[in-house]
Scaffold this motif. Structure first.
Motif, mmCIF file in Angstrom:
data_model
loop_
_atom_site.group_PDB
_atom_site.id
_atom_site.type_symbol
_atom_site.label_atom_id
_atom_site.label_comp_id
_atom_site.label_asym_id
_atom_site.label_seq_id
_atom_site.Cartn_x
_atom_site.Cartn_y
_atom_site.Cartn_z
ATOM 1 N N UNK A 165 0.611 -0.778 0.198
ATOM 2 C CA UNK A 165 1.267 -2.071 -0.060
ATOM 3 C C UNK A 165 1.071 -3.087 1.056
ATOM 4 N N UNK A 166 0.278 -2.747 2.059
ATOM 5 C CA UNK A 166 0.092 -3.644 3.195
ATOM 6 C C UNK A 166 -0.434 -5.003 2.716
ATOM 7 N N UNK A 167 0.073 -6.072 3.287
ATOM 8 C CA UNK A 167 -0.314 -7.460 3.007
ATOM 9 C C UNK A 167 0.025 -7.926 1.591
ATOM 10 N N UNK A 168 0.930 -7.240 0.889
ATOM 11 C CA UNK A 168 1.361 -7.686 -0.428
ATOM 12 C C UNK A 168 2.765 -8.287 -0.309
ATOM 13 N N UNK B 210 8.274 -9.009 -3.372
ATOM 14 C CA UNK B 210 8.767 -9.084 -4.748
ATOM 15 C C UNK B 210 7.718 -8.615 -5.755
ATOM 16 N N UNK B 211 6.431 -8.768 -5.419
ATOM 17 C CA UNK B 211 5.370 -8.299 -6.319
ATOM 18 C C UNK B 211 5.325 -6.771 -6.306
ATOM 19 N N UNK B 212 5.458 -6.181 -5.116
ATOM 20 C CA UNK B 212 5.453 -4.723 -5.012
ATOM 21 C C UNK B 212 6.649 -4.141 -5.743
#
Length: 185
Positions: A57-60, A63-65
């Motif tokens: 999930x890095x750099x995401x 709220x999208x994750x």
């Protein structure tokens, strides 16, 4: 309030011999409550599990994750739970509304605007077309993504939604058609 004598407790002061555990060896324990007051579910989480999750999930955006986890389009368990204290608890799956916001790229289905874009932020709210407290319907076909302004106006004016024409009919005669629709039928 009862004063506790200092002899009843000890203050933990780390000694100079304390050696911190390296991050890659740390383990965590997730504790979940259950329907029983004296029962819990314990789940060990090891550092390697956390590292795998972090790297995926890095750099995401958060709220999208969060919204991408376990996508649901209906919520068969939606309803109210009454506990022994006769307290009503609202129970619904918030991921459905969060995923609708992502589907519409945080754009209001009524006015078509994205609120907060000039600030590098996107604000949208999930609205139940047939109010949840009356219908207990939390499915995606009963929700829409709206800006905070339209959400407040709908709850204040209490318009009727015409699904055939996809518009809100306000008590004062104003008709407001939905301008963006990718999921309602």
């Amino acid at each position: 309030m009862r004063k506790v004598p200092t002899s009843d407790y000890k203050l933990y002061i780390p000694s100079k011999n304390h050696v911190p555990l390296p991050d890659k060896m740390k383990e965590y324990l997730a504790i979940y409550t259950t329907e029983y007051d004296d029962s819990y579910i314990l789940e060990p989480i090891v550092a390697s599990d956390l590292e795998v999750y972090r790297s995926s999930i890095v750099n995401q955006k958060e709220r999208i994750v969060e919204a991408s986890i376990d996508y649901d389009v209906s919520d068969p368990n939606a309803g109210f739970t009454v506990n022994e204290k006769l307290t009503r608890i609202r129970k619904l799956n918030r991921k459905i509304g969060e995923n609708l916001k992502i589907l519409y790229n945080y754009r209001c289905q009524i006015c078509g605007k994205t609120i907060g874009e000039e600030y590098g932020s996107h604000i949208a709210e999930a609205h139940h077309i047939d109010y949840y407290v009356n219908s207990l319907n939390n499915d995606s076909n009963n929700q829409m993504a709206v800006c905070p302004n339209h959400h407040s106006i709908i709850h204040d004016a209490n318009p009727r939604f015409d699904r055939k024409r996809m518009l809100y009919l306000y008590p004062n005669g104003v008709e407001q058609k939905i301008v963006v629709n990718l999921h309602l039928r």
